[in-house]
Scaffold this motif. Structure first.
Motif, PDB file in Angstrom:
ATOM      1  N   THR A  50       0.838  -1.201   0.000  1.00 52.96           N
ATOM      2  CA  THR A  50       0.000   0.000   0.000  1.00 52.96           C
ATOM      3  C   THR A  50       0.870   1.247   0.000  1.00 52.96           C
ATOM      4  O   THR A  50       0.602   2.202  -0.740  1.00 52.96           O
ATOM      5  CB  THR A  50      -0.945  -0.008   1.225  1.00 52.96           C
ATOM      6  OG1 THR A  50      -1.699  -1.222   1.213  1.00 52.96           O
ATOM      7  CG2 THR A  50      -1.883   1.179   1.199  1.00 52.96           C
ATOM      8  N   SER A  51       1.922   1.241   0.816  1.00 52.72           N
ATOM      9  CA  SER A  51       2.833   2.386   0.874  1.00 52.72           C
ATOM     10  C   SER A  51       3.479   2.638  -0.480  1.00 52.72           C
ATOM     11  O   SER A  51       3.639   3.790  -0.905  1.00 52.72           O
ATOM     12  CB  SER A  51       3.922   2.166   1.934  1.00 52.72           C
ATOM     13  OG  SER A  51       3.338   2.150   3.218  1.00 52.72           O
ATOM     14  N   LYS A  52       3.844   1.568  -1.165  1.00 51.45           N
ATOM     15  CA  LYS A  52       4.465   1.700  -2.487  1.00 51.45           C
ATOM     16  C   LYS A  52       3.480   2.324  -3.481  1.00 51.45           C
ATOM     17  O   LYS A  52       3.834   3.222  -4.242  1.00 51.45           O
ATOM     18  CB  LYS A  52       4.926   0.323  -2.979  1.00 51.45           C
ATOM     19  CG  LYS A  52       5.659   0.353  -4.295  1.00 51.45           C
ATOM     20  CD  LYS A  52       6.135  -1.041  -4.674  1.00 51.45           C
ATOM     21  CE  LYS A  52       6.782  -1.035  -6.029  1.00 51.45           C
ATOM     22  NZ  LYS A  52       7.220  -2.371  -6.440  1.00 51.45           N
ATOM     23  N   HIS A  53       2.227   1.853  -3.455  1.00 51.58           N
ATOM     24  CA  HIS A  53       1.217   2.430  -4.344  1.00 51.58           C
ATOM     25  C   HIS A  53       0.993   3.909  -4.032  1.00 51.58           C
ATOM     26  O   HIS A  53       0.879   4.732  -4.935  1.00 51.58           O
ATOM     27  CB  HIS A  53      -0.106   1.674  -4.220  1.00 51.58           C
ATOM     28  CG  HIS A  53      -0.104   0.320  -4.853  1.00 51.58           C
ATOM     29  ND1 HIS A  53       0.362   0.090  -6.134  1.00 51.58           N
ATOM     30  CD2 HIS A  53      -0.526  -0.876  -4.377  1.00 51.58           C
ATOM     31  CE1 HIS A  53       0.231  -1.195  -6.418  1.00 51.58           C
ATOM     32  NE2 HIS A  53      -0.305  -1.802  -5.372  1.00 51.58           N
ATOM     33  N   LEU A  54       0.956   4.250  -2.752  1.00 49.49           N
ATOM     34  CA  LEU A  54       0.761   5.645  -2.365  1.00 49.49           C
ATOM     35  C   LEU A  54       1.929   6.512  -2.820  1.00 49.49           C
ATOM     36  O   LEU A  54       1.732   7.656  -3.236  1.00 49.49           O
ATOM     37  CB  LEU A  54       0.566   5.761  -0.851  1.00 49.49           C
ATOM     38  CG  LEU A  54      -0.800   5.284  -0.342  1.00 49.49           C
ATOM     39  CD1 LEU A  54      -0.771   5.107   1.168  1.00 49.49           C
ATOM     40  CD2 LEU A  54      -1.906   6.247  -0.769  1.00 49.49           C
ATOM     41  N   ARG A  55       3.141   5.962  -2.752  1.00 46.49           N
ATOM     42  CA  ARG A  55       4.315   6.717  -3.210  1.00 46.49           C
ATOM     43  C   ARG A  55       4.185   7.023  -4.704  1.00 46.49           C
ATOM     44  O   ARG A  55       4.430   8.146  -5.143  1.00 46.49           O
ATOM     45  CB  ARG A  55       5.604   5.956  -2.925  1.00 46.49           C
ATOM     46  CG  ARG A  55       6.845   6.792  -3.279  1.00 46.49           C
ATOM     47  CD  ARG A  55       8.146   6.073  -3.005  1.00 46.49           C
ATOM     48  NE  ARG A  55       8.328   4.985  -3.971  1.00 46.49           N
ATOM     49  CZ  ARG A  55       8.417   3.701  -3.656  1.00 46.49           C
ATOM     50  NH1 ARG A  55       8.362   3.299  -2.414  1.00 46.49           N
ATOM     51  NH2 ARG A  55       8.577   2.799  -4.597  1.00 46.49           N
ATOM     52  N   VAL A  56       3.774   6.025  -5.485  1.00 44.84           N
ATOM     53  CA  VAL A  56       3.588   6.234  -6.923  1.00 44.84           C
ATOM     54  C   VAL A  56       2.531   7.312  -7.157  1.00 44.84           C
ATOM     55  O   VAL A  56       2.726   8.230  -7.958  1.00 44.84           O
ATOM     56  CB  VAL A  56       3.187   4.911  -7.631  1.00 44.84           C
ATOM     57  CG1 VAL A  56       2.750   5.172  -9.065  1.00 44.84           C
ATOM     58  CG2 VAL A  56       4.342   3.920  -7.597  1.00 44.84           C
TER      59      VAL A  56
END
Length: 112
Positions: A50-56
């Motif tokens: 989820t954190s990775k998607h939010l970063r993108v």
């Protein structure tokens, strides 16, 4: 994953929203701000994923983050969707004309 593949994923809103889980996150953010833990739980995703998607989404200007006490709240930044909206809007005339033709066809069928 190569740097080239990552760059393609994060280069613009079109590539960012091509990923279904990111579209799901944006749909939730449309309703208001969320902490990452709640987003992960709601979508059944891992916290790191989820954190990775939010970063993108942040990198392409579709999401913003703000600190609220101990939490970081993520929200929608709809301005980043402008290029997508403008592109999709270019098809509006096509769809309107298609529906108009369908209307005429249906009326013709009823009058037979």
């Amino acid at each position: 994953m190569s740097a080239m593949a990552r760059a393609a994923t994060t280069s613009d809103a079109f590539n960012a929203i091509a990923e279904p889980q990111r579209r799901d996150i944006l749909a939730l953010l449309r309703g208001g701000e969320w902490p990452v833990t709640d987003l992960a739980q709601e979508l059944g995703l891992s916290l790191p994923g989820t954190s990775k998607h939010l970063r993108v989404l942040r990198e392409v200007g579709l999401a913003r983050v703000r600190g609220a006490g101990q939490q970081r709240l993520y929200g929608l930044d709809a301005r980043g969707l402008r290029p997508v909206h403008e592109w999709a809007g270019g098809f509006e005339q096509f769809w309107n004309e298609s529906f108009d033709r369908l209307d005429v066809y249906v009326r013709e069928l009823r009058n037979r």
